[in-house]
Design a protein around this motif. Structure first.
Motif, PDB file in Angstrom:
ATOM      1  N   CYS A  59    -116.070 -13.547  67.316  1.00 25.89           N
ATOM      2  CA  CYS A  59    -114.744 -13.645  67.927  1.00 25.89           C
ATOM      3  C   CYS A  59    -114.852 -13.869  69.436  1.00 25.89           C
ATOM      4  CB  CYS A  59    -113.969 -12.368  67.623  1.00 25.89           C
ATOM      5  SG  CYS A  59    -112.390 -12.200  68.459  1.00 25.89           S
ATOM      6  N   LEU A  60    -115.891 -13.314  70.068  1.00 29.15           N
ATOM      7  CA  LEU A  60    -115.984 -13.354  71.530  1.00 29.15           C
ATOM      8  C   LEU A  60    -116.064 -14.778  72.079  1.00 29.15           C
ATOM      9  CD1 LEU A  60    -117.926 -10.828  73.706  1.00 29.15           C
ATOM     10  CD2 LEU A  60    -117.908 -13.238  74.300  1.00 29.15           C
ATOM     11  N   PRO A  61    -116.993 -15.635  71.617  1.00 32.08           N
ATOM     12  CA  PRO A  61    -117.012 -17.007  72.164  1.00 32.08           C
ATOM     13  C   PRO A  61    -115.784 -17.823  71.772  1.00 32.08           C
ATOM     14  CG  PRO A  61    -118.681 -16.746  70.447  1.00 32.08           C
ATOM     15  CD  PRO A  61    -118.150 -15.393  70.729  1.00 32.08           C
ATOM     16  N   GLN A  62    -115.227 -17.578  70.573  1.00 31.46           N
ATOM     17  CA  GLN A  62    -114.012 -18.305  70.174  1.00 31.46           C
ATOM     18  C   GLN A  62    -112.861 -18.008  71.122  1.00 31.46           C
ATOM     19  OE1 GLN A  62    -112.648 -18.532  66.023  1.00 31.46           O
ATOM     20  NE2 GLN A  62    -114.486 -17.428  65.444  1.00 31.46           N
ATOM     21  N   VAL A  63    -112.602 -16.717  71.315  1.00 23.58           N
ATOM     22  CA  VAL A  63    -111.482 -16.311  72.159  1.00 23.58           C
ATOM     23  C   VAL A  63    -111.730 -16.705  73.612  1.00 23.58           C
ATOM     24  CG1 VAL A  63    -110.190 -14.325  73.006  1.00 23.58           C
ATOM     25  CG2 VAL A  63    -110.839 -14.440  70.610  1.00 23.58           C
ATOM     26  N   SER A  64    -112.972 -16.578  74.062  1.00 18.64           N
ATOM     27  CA  SER A  64    -113.305 -16.957  75.431  1.00 18.64           C
ATOM     28  C   SER A  64    -113.038 -18.441  75.664  1.00 18.64           C
ATOM     29  CB  SER A  64    -114.775 -16.636  75.730  1.00 18.64           C
ATOM     30  OG  SER A  64    -115.023 -15.258  75.646  1.00 18.64           O
ATOM     31  N   ALA A  65    -113.440 -19.288  74.713  1.00 16.05           N
ATOM     32  CA  ALA A  65    -113.222 -20.726  74.854  1.00 16.05           C
ATOM     33  C   ALA A  65    -111.735 -21.059  74.889  1.00 16.05           C
ATOM     34  CB  ALA A  65    -113.909 -21.465  73.706  1.00 16.05           C
ATOM     35  N   LEU A  66    -110.948 -20.370  74.059  1.00 17.44           N
ATOM     36  CA  LEU A  66    -109.499 -20.603  74.064  1.00 17.44           C
ATOM     37  C   LEU A  66    -108.879 -20.164  75.379  1.00 17.44           C
ATOM     38  CD1 LEU A  66    -108.636 -19.588  70.410  1.00 17.44           C
ATOM     39  CD2 LEU A  66    -108.144 -21.800  71.448  1.00 17.44           C
ATOM     40  N   ALA A  67    -109.343 -19.044  75.936  1.00 15.37           N
ATOM     41  CA  ALA A  67    -108.833 -18.586  77.228  1.00 15.37           C
ATOM     42  C   ALA A  67    -109.188 -19.593  78.321  1.00 15.37           C
ATOM     43  CB  ALA A  67    -109.404 -17.210  77.561  1.00 15.37           C
ATOM     44  N   ILE A  68    -110.398 -20.127  78.280  1.00 13.71           N
ATOM     45  CA  ILE A  68    -110.817 -21.125  79.269  1.00 13.71           C
ATOM     46  C   ILE A  68    -109.956 -22.374  79.142  1.00 13.71           C
ATOM     47  CG2 ILE A  68    -112.706 -22.631  79.986  1.00 13.71           C
ATOM     48  CD1 ILE A  68    -114.614 -20.356  78.920  1.00 13.71           C
ATOM     49  N   ALA A  69    -109.774 -22.851  77.913  1.00 11.37           N
ATOM     50  CA  ALA A  69    -108.999 -24.072  77.690  1.00 11.37           C
ATOM     51  C   ALA A  69    -107.558 -23.922  78.145  1.00 11.37           C
ATOM     52  CB  ALA A  69    -109.041 -24.440  76.203  1.00 11.37           C
ATOM     53  N   SER A  70    -106.985 -22.721  77.967  1.00 13.36           N
ATOM     54  CA  SER A  70    -105.583 -22.504  78.315  1.00 13.36           C
ATOM     55  C   SER A  70    -105.401 -21.961  79.728  1.00 13.36           C
ATOM     56  CB  SER A  70    -104.938 -21.536  77.311  1.00 13.36           C
ATOM     57  OG  SER A  70    -105.645 -20.305  77.277  1.00 13.36           O
ATOM     58  N   GLY A  71    -106.505 -21.734  80.443  1.00 13.76           N
ATOM     59  CA  GLY A  71    -106.411 -21.254  81.817  1.00 13.76           C
ATOM     60  C   GLY A  71    -106.009 -19.813  81.953  1.00 13.76           C
ATOM     61  N   ASN A  72    -106.247 -19.022  80.920  1.00 20.59           N
ATOM     62  CA  ASN A  72    -105.878 -17.604  80.945  1.00 20.59           C
ATOM     63  C   ASN A  72    -107.047 -16.727  81.363  1.00 20.59           C
ATOM     64  OD1 ASN A  72    -103.047 -17.175  79.837  1.00 20.59           O
ATOM     65  ND2 ASN A  72    -103.895 -18.526  78.267  1.00 20.59           N
ATOM     66  N   ALA A  73    -106.749 -15.663  82.103  1.00 23.73           N
ATOM     67  CA  ALA A  73    -107.742 -14.617  82.332  1.00 23.73           C
ATOM     68  C   ALA A  73    -107.870 -13.798  81.050  1.00 23.73           C
ATOM     69  CB  ALA A  73    -107.320 -13.732  83.486  1.00 23.73           C
ATOM     70  N   LEU A  74    -109.032 -13.206  80.836  1.00 22.89           N
ATOM     71  CA  LEU A  74    -109.288 -12.535  79.558  1.00 22.89           C
ATOM     72  C   LEU A  74    -110.040 -11.234  79.768  1.00 22.89           C
ATOM     73  CD1 LEU A  74    -109.299 -12.558  76.433  1.00 22.89           C
ATOM     74  CD2 LEU A  74    -111.387 -13.941  76.538  1.00 22.89           C
ATOM     75  N   LEU A  75    -109.534 -10.201  79.096  1.00 19.42           N
ATOM     76  CA  LEU A  75    -110.193  -8.896  79.033  1.00 19.42           C
ATOM     77  C   LEU A  75    -110.600  -8.679  77.587  1.00 19.42           C
ATOM     78  CD1 LEU A  75    -110.442  -7.000  81.503  1.00 19.42           C
ATOM     79  CD2 LEU A  75    -108.631  -5.614  80.516  1.00 19.42           C
ATOM     80  N   LEU A  76    -111.878  -8.421  77.346  1.00 20.55           N
ATOM     81  CA  LEU A  76    -112.391  -8.259  75.988  1.00 20.55           C
ATOM     82  C   LEU A  76    -112.821  -6.816  75.756  1.00 20.55           C
ATOM     83  CD1 LEU A  76    -114.588 -11.452  76.048  1.00 20.55           C
ATOM     84  CD2 LEU A  76    -112.733 -11.122  74.411  1.00 20.55           C
ATOM     85  N   LYS A  77    -112.384  -6.244  74.641  1.00 20.17           N
ATOM     86  CA  LYS A  77    -112.812  -4.898  74.255  1.00 20.17           C
ATOM     87  C   LYS A  77    -113.347  -4.976  72.836  1.00 20.17           C
ATOM     88  CE  LYS A  77    -113.095  -0.332  74.124  1.00 20.17           C
ATOM     89  NZ  LYS A  77    -114.200   0.372  74.803  1.00 20.17           N
ATOM     90  N   GLY A  78    -114.663  -4.958  72.699  1.00 23.48           N
ATOM     91  CA  GLY A  78    -115.284  -5.034  71.384  1.00 23.48           C
ATOM     92  C   GLY A  78    -115.679  -3.666  70.872  1.00 23.48           C
ATOM     93  N   LEU A 112    -107.941 -26.860  65.065  1.00 19.77           N
ATOM     94  CA  LEU A 112    -107.575 -26.304  66.361  1.00 19.77           C
ATOM     95  C   LEU A 112    -108.801 -26.009  67.223  1.00 19.77           C
ATOM     96  CD1 LEU A 112    -104.840 -23.729  65.189  1.00 19.77           C
ATOM     97  CD2 LEU A 112    -104.545 -26.122  65.850  1.00 19.77           C
ATOM     98  N   GLY A 113    -109.985 -26.149  66.638  1.00 18.30           N
ATOM     99  CA  GLY A 113    -111.218 -25.876  67.365  1.00 18.30           C
ATOM    100  C   GLY A 113    -111.613 -24.419  67.281  1.00 18.30           C
ATOM    101  N   ALA A 114    -110.690 -23.540  67.529  1.00 14.05           N
ATOM    102  CA  ALA A 114    -110.925 -22.096  67.446  1.00 14.05           C
ATOM    103  C   ALA A 114    -109.559 -21.427  67.359  1.00 14.05           C
ATOM    104  CB  ALA A 114    -111.698 -21.602  68.667  1.00 14.05           C
ATOM    105  N   GLU A 115    -109.577 -20.123  67.075  1.00 11.23           N
ATOM    106  CA  GLU A 115    -108.327 -19.374  67.011  1.00 11.23           C
ATOM    107  C   GLU A 115    -108.554 -17.981  67.561  1.00 11.23           C
ATOM    108  OE1 GLU A 115    -107.557 -19.147  62.722  1.00 11.23           O
ATOM    109  OE2 GLU A 115    -108.368 -17.101  62.748  1.00 11.23           O
ATOM    110  N   VAL A 116    -107.480 -17.392  68.057  1.00 11.36           N
ATOM    111  CA  VAL A 116    -107.569 -15.991  68.482  1.00 11.36           C
ATOM    112  C   VAL A 116    -107.145 -15.071  67.348  1.00 11.36           C
ATOM    113  CG1 VAL A 116    -107.229 -16.439  70.925  1.00 11.36           C
ATOM    114  CG2 VAL A 116    -105.237 -16.065  69.456  1.00 11.36           C
TER     115      VAL A 116
END
Length: 774
Positions: free
Chosen positions: A465-484, A714-718
Motif C-alpha cells: 500500500c505504501l508505494p501505491q499511496v505515495s505515488a498517488l499523493a505525488i501525482a495529485s500534489g498532496n502531502a502525505l502522512l503514513l501510519k503503518g 487507474l495505475g494505483a488506488e488508495v
C-alpha cells in the motif's frame, strides 16, 4: 500538623469485617501495575502502568464562578477517580474550592442577617440597598472546608469509595517529624483503599513568600506546588493537574498563533511565553510548569489538561491514564526525531512545493520510484521476510493478515508497472481546467483541479500500500502522512526510504512522512487542524474505529467488503464456475472477494449447482448455509450466524433467492455497497441488475476481483470507497483532487451589476480544450 481524618460514616462492609480486603487490593494492584517508582514515564502510552496517581483540581475546575462550586464537573471527576480506584490504583486528590464554597456560605449568611435587621428597623417595604463587605480569604476557607469535604464524601459514597480529608501547611513538609507523620498517615489511608483529599489549611496559612524555594525544595505557595510536593513525597507515578486551559501553549492561549504543546521537555522552558493567570486561584500557568518540572525531576510524570471543557470533562482523567493525547505531557526524554505535529507541518510545506512542480516532474518522481522498486527488490524482500518471520512466530496475526503482509517479486513488478501507468496519467491532474465561464465582459471564471492538502493514510499489514499511496499523493500534489502497522515496520521503513529518495530528485523529500513514533491511531484522528482527509486501509474493525475517532476530519473508505455473486437461472455453467472460483479463491483476504453466493431457486439440484459445490469443496472453501438454503437440505452445512459477514478467508455463505429482484433486495439489505456481480446470459435481466443495485461496483459476467484501481487502469488506488459523495469505487488520482474557483477581472465590483450599474451578467460557457491547464 493540622490533619483531620474525615472517614465515611459507613465503611464498606468488606473492610469492616476483615483486614484481608486491603491486602487483596494491594496484591491485585501490584500484579496489574508492577512498575516500581523511579524514573518518570517516557511516553504517554506508559501511563497505563501508573498505579499511584495524584489528581490536582484547580480553582477554575472546582468553582463555577468566583463563589460557588461546579457540581456537575465535580461529580464527573469523582466518578472517574472512583473508577480508577476500583481498578486497583491508589488515587489522591489535591483540591481547591474551600474559599469559594465558604464565600458562598458567608455571603448568604450576611445577606440574610442584613435583610432581617433592616426588616426590623425599617419595615418590610422599606429595605435599603444592601452592600456586601469584602470577605477575608482565611475566614472563607474556615467556613468552606467542612462543606466541601461533606460534598466529596457524599459523592464518593455513591461508588462505595471511602474518603479522608487532610489539611496541610508548609511546616508539615519542612518539619521532619511532621513530614514523617503526614507520610505515614497517607500510606495508611492508601493501604485501606481510602482516597485522601488534601488541601492547604487556608484558614491559618500565611501569605506565600515570593522566591521562597530553598535548596531545591519547592515551597507550598498554592495547590500546584502542594500537588507536586505531595506527589514526590508519596512517590506517585503520575500527577494530573486540571485547569481551565487545554494544556501548556507556547504563547498565551488567546493569541492567534498560540500552539498547544503536546509534549514538554525541561530544556524547552525558554521557548514559552506566559500570559496572565486565571481569574480565580492564586497560581498561573508559570506556577504550574514550575511545579510540574519539580515533580518530574522527582520521578513523577505530569500531565496538565483542561478540566472545565464539558465535551471532555467526563473522561479527561481516564483518557490521560489510558495514554490518549490529552493536554500537555511532561517528559524528561526528548525523542531523536520530530513529533507527528512537526512531521505534518513539514509535509504540508513540502507538499505545496510538490503541487507547484510541473506535471512532468511529478511523473519523473513516480517513474524513479518504480525503478527503485525493481532495483532494490532484494533489499525489500529481505526486510519483508524479517517481518513475516516475526509475525508468524508471535502468533498474533490471523492468516488473512499474514497473507496481506507478504510481498513477492511478482507483486513488486506489478507495483512498478502500475506506477509507470500512473506517471503518464499524472500529467493531466493538478491545475486542469474543468469549466470556464465568461461572467461578464473582461470577467472570466475558471474551475480548476487542486490537491486536497494533507492526507493521512492508516494501513495495517499491507506494505504494498505504501508505494501505491505515495505515488498517488505525488501525482495529485498532496502531502502525505503514513501510519503503518508495526507488523510491517521493516518493510515500510525501506519502502519509505526509497520514496523519499525518489522525491529528493526535485527537492521535495519531506512531502511524504512515515509516522514511526508510538502515536495511537485515535490521537492521529484528532489532528483536525493539520490533516484534511483520512484514508484507512485494513480490516473493517480498523475502518470503523477510525470513523468513530475522527473528529472534524472526513474519512474516505469502506468499513466492510460483503460482496455478492448472484447466479441467475439463465447463467452459463462454465462462466458461473469460473467467476465464483475466481471471486472467492483468487485472494480470499481481499475486500473485493466474494463473501455470499446467491443462487436462483431453479438451479437447486441441477448440474450447475452440483458443480459449483464440488468446485468450492475442491478449493477447501468452508460453506455456511443461509436460512432459506438450509431449509431445502436434509443435512446442511453449518447455518450462517449473520448474512452480513466478511470472512476474509476460504469461507462463504450460500443463500437461495426466487428471482433477480429478490437478489437485488437481498444485496441492499445485507451488502456493504462494495462490489456485486450477476452471472446470466439474459441481457435484459443483467441490465436491470446493473441499474438497480446501488453499489460502488456492479459487474455482469465478470469476477468481483476486478474491483481494483490497477485493473481499472487507474495505475494505483488508495482504496475502495462506498461513500456516496466525493469519490466512489476504486479511488485513484481523480479521487485525491478537489477544485477551486479562479476569477480574473479588471476592477469589477458587484455594484457595477446593480439596477443602476453599467454592466450585465453574461454567464457564457467557454469551451475548454482537452488538456487545458490554468
Amino acid at each position: 500538623m493540622f490533619a483531620r481524618l474525615a472517614l465515611c460514616s459507613h465503611l464498606p462492609s468488606r473492610i469492616r469485617q476483615s483486614n484481608v480486603y486491603p491486602a487483596s487490593i494491594r496484591a491485585y494492584s501490584q500484579a496489574k501495575f508492577p512498575r516500581p517508582h523511579g524514573a518518570s514515564f517516557v511516553h504517554r502510552s506508559e501511563l497505563k502502568q501508573a498505579k499511584r496517581i495524584v489528581v490536582k483540581l484547580g480553582s477554575a475546575v472546582v468553582t463555577r464562578d468566583e463563589c460557588g462550586l461546579a457540581l456537575g464537573r465535580l461529580a464527573s471527576i469523582v466518578e472517574q477517580v472512583a473508577m480508577l480506584q476500583n481498578q486497583g490504583r491508589e488515587m489522591m486528590i489535591v483540591t481547591s474550592g474551600a474559599v469559594a464554597f465558604g464565600k458562598q456560605r458567608l455571603r448568604h449568611e450576611i445577606l440574610l442577617s442584613q435583610s432581617v435587621r433592616q426588616a426590623l428597623h425599617s419595615g418590610q417595604n422599606q429595605l435599603k440597598e444592601m452592600t456586601l463587605p469584602v470577605l477575608e480569604a482565611r475566614a472563607c476557607a474556615a467556613a468552606g472546608q467542612s462543606g466541601l469535604m461533606a460534598l466529596y464524601e457524599a459523592m464518593f459514597t455513591q461508588y462505595s469509595t471511602c474518603t479522608a480529608q487532610i489539611l496541610v501547611t508548609n511546616l508539615d513538609f519542612h518539619d521532619e517529624q511532621k513530614r514523617r507523620n503526614l507520610n505515614s498517615t497517607l500510606h495508611e489511608l492508601l493501604r485501606m483503599n481510602i482516597v485522601p483529599i488534601i488541601n492547604t489549611n487556608d484558614a491559618v496559612v500565611p501569605p506565600p513568600v515570593p522566591n521562597s524555594d530553598l535548596q531545591g525544595v519547592i515551597s507550598i505557595k498554592d495547590n500546584d506546588s502542594l500537588a507536586a510536593r505531595l506527589a514526590v513525597e508519596m512517590k506517585a507515578d503520575l500527577l494530573i493537574a486540571l485547569s481551565d486551559v487545554e494544556g501548556l501553549y507556547d504563547s498565551p492561549p488567546g493569541l492567534d498563533d498560540a500552539k498547544l504543546i503536546d509534549i514538554f521537555y525541561p530544556g524547552d522552558q525558554q521557548s514559552i511565553t506566559y500570559g496572565t493567570k486565571s481569574r480565580v486561584g492564586i497560581g498561573g500557568m508559570e506556577a504550574k510548569v514550575k511545579a510540574a518540572l519539580w515533580a518530574l525531576q522527582g520521578g513523577t510524570s505530569v500531565v496538565i489538561a483542561n478540566g472545565t471543557n464539558p465535551k471532555v470533562t467526563g473522561h479527561v482523567i481516564t483518557d490521560i491514564v489510558e495514554g490518549k493525547k490529552v493536554g500537555t505531557f511532561f517528559s524528561e526524554v526528548k525523542p531523536a526525531g520530530p513529533t507527528v505535529e512537526q512531521q505534518t507541518e513539514m509535509a504540508r510545506h513540502a507538499g505545496r512545493s510538490l503541487a507547484s512542480l510541473d506535471p512532468e516532474k511529478r511523473g519523473e518522481i513516480i517513474c524513479y520510484l518504480a525503478e527503485l522498486l525493481t532495483e532494490k527488490k532484494d533489499e525489500i524482500l529481505s526486510a519483508n521476510r524479517r517481518d513475516m518471520e516475526l509475525a508468524t512466530s508471535s502468533g498474533r496475526l490471523s492468516q488473512p493478515l499474514i497473507d496481506r503482509l507478504s510481498l513477492s517479486s511478482s507483486k513488486l513488478n506489478s507495483l512498478a508497472i502500475g506506477l509507470r501507468q500512473l506517471a503518464v496519467s499524472s500529467r493531466d491532474s493538478v491545475g486542469r481546467v474543468l469549466r470556464r465561464t465568461r461572467v461578464a465582459n473582461n470577467l472570466e471564471l475558471e474551475q480548476i483541479t487542486v490537491p486536497i492538502g494533507v492526507l493521512l493514510v492508516i494501513f495495517e499489514s499491507r506494505p504494498d500500500c505504501l508505494p501505491q499511496v505515495s505515488a498517488l499523493a505525488i501525482a495529485s500534489g498532496n502531502a502525505l502522512l503514513l501510519k503503518g502497522g508495526k507488523e510491517a515496520s521493516n518493510t515500510n521503513r525501506i519502502l519509505h526510504q526509497l520514496t523519499q529518495e525518489a522525491l529528493s530528485i526535485h527537492g521535495v523529500a519531506d512531502a511524504i512522512q512515515l509516522v514511526s513514533t508510538r502515536e495511537e491511531v485515535e490521537d492521529l484522528c484528532r489532528l483536525d487542524k493539520l490533516i484534511d482527509l483520512i484514508i484507512p486501509r485494513g480490516s473493517s474493525q480498523l475502518v470503523r474505529d477510525i470513523q468513530r475517532a475522527a473528529k472534524g476530519i472526513p474519512v474516505l473508505g469502506h468499513s466492510e467488503g460483503v460482496c455478492h455473486v448472484y447466479i441467475d437461472n439463465d447463467a452459463s455453467i462454465e462462466k458461473a464456475i469460473d467467476i465464483v472460483k475466481d471471486s472467492k479463491c483468487d485472494y480470499p483476504a481481499a475486500c473485493n472477494a466474494m463473501e455470499t453466493l446467491l443462487m436462483h431457486r431453479d438451479l437447486l439440484r441441477t448440474p450447475i449447482f452440483d458443480q459449483i459445490i464440488d468446485m468450492l469443496r475442491a478449493q477447501h472453501v468452508k460453506i455456511h448455509a443461509g436460512p432459506r438454503f438450509a431449509s431445502y437440505l436434509t443435512f446442511s452445512p453449518s447455518e450462517v450466524k449473520s448474512l452480513r459477514t466478511e470472512y476474509g478467508d476460504l469461507e462463504c455463505c450460500i443463500e437461495v433467492v426466487d428471482s433477480m429482484q429478490e437478489a437485488v433486495d437481498h444485496i441492499h439489505k445485507y451488502g456493504s455497497s462494495h462490489t456485486d456481480v450477476i452471472v446470466t446470459e439474459n441481457e435484459e435481466t443483467a441490465e436491470q441488475f446493473l441499474q438497480q443495485v446501488d453499489s460502488a461496483c456492479v459487474f455482469w459476467n465478470s469476477s468481483s476481483r476486478f474491483a481494483d484501481g490497477y485493473r481499472f487502469g487507474l495505475g494505483a488506488e488508495v482504496g475502495i470507497s462506498t461513500a456516496r459523495i466525493h469519490a466512489r469505487g476504486p479511488v485513484g488520482l481523480e479521487g485525491l483532487l478537489t477544485t477551486k474557483w479562479v476569477l480574473r477581472g479588471e476592477g469589477h465590483t458587484v455594484a457595477d451589476f446593480s439596477e443602476q450599474g453599467s454592466m450585465k451578467y453574461l454567464h457564457e460557457n467557454i469551451p475548454v480544450p482537452q488538456g487545458n491547464f490554468s
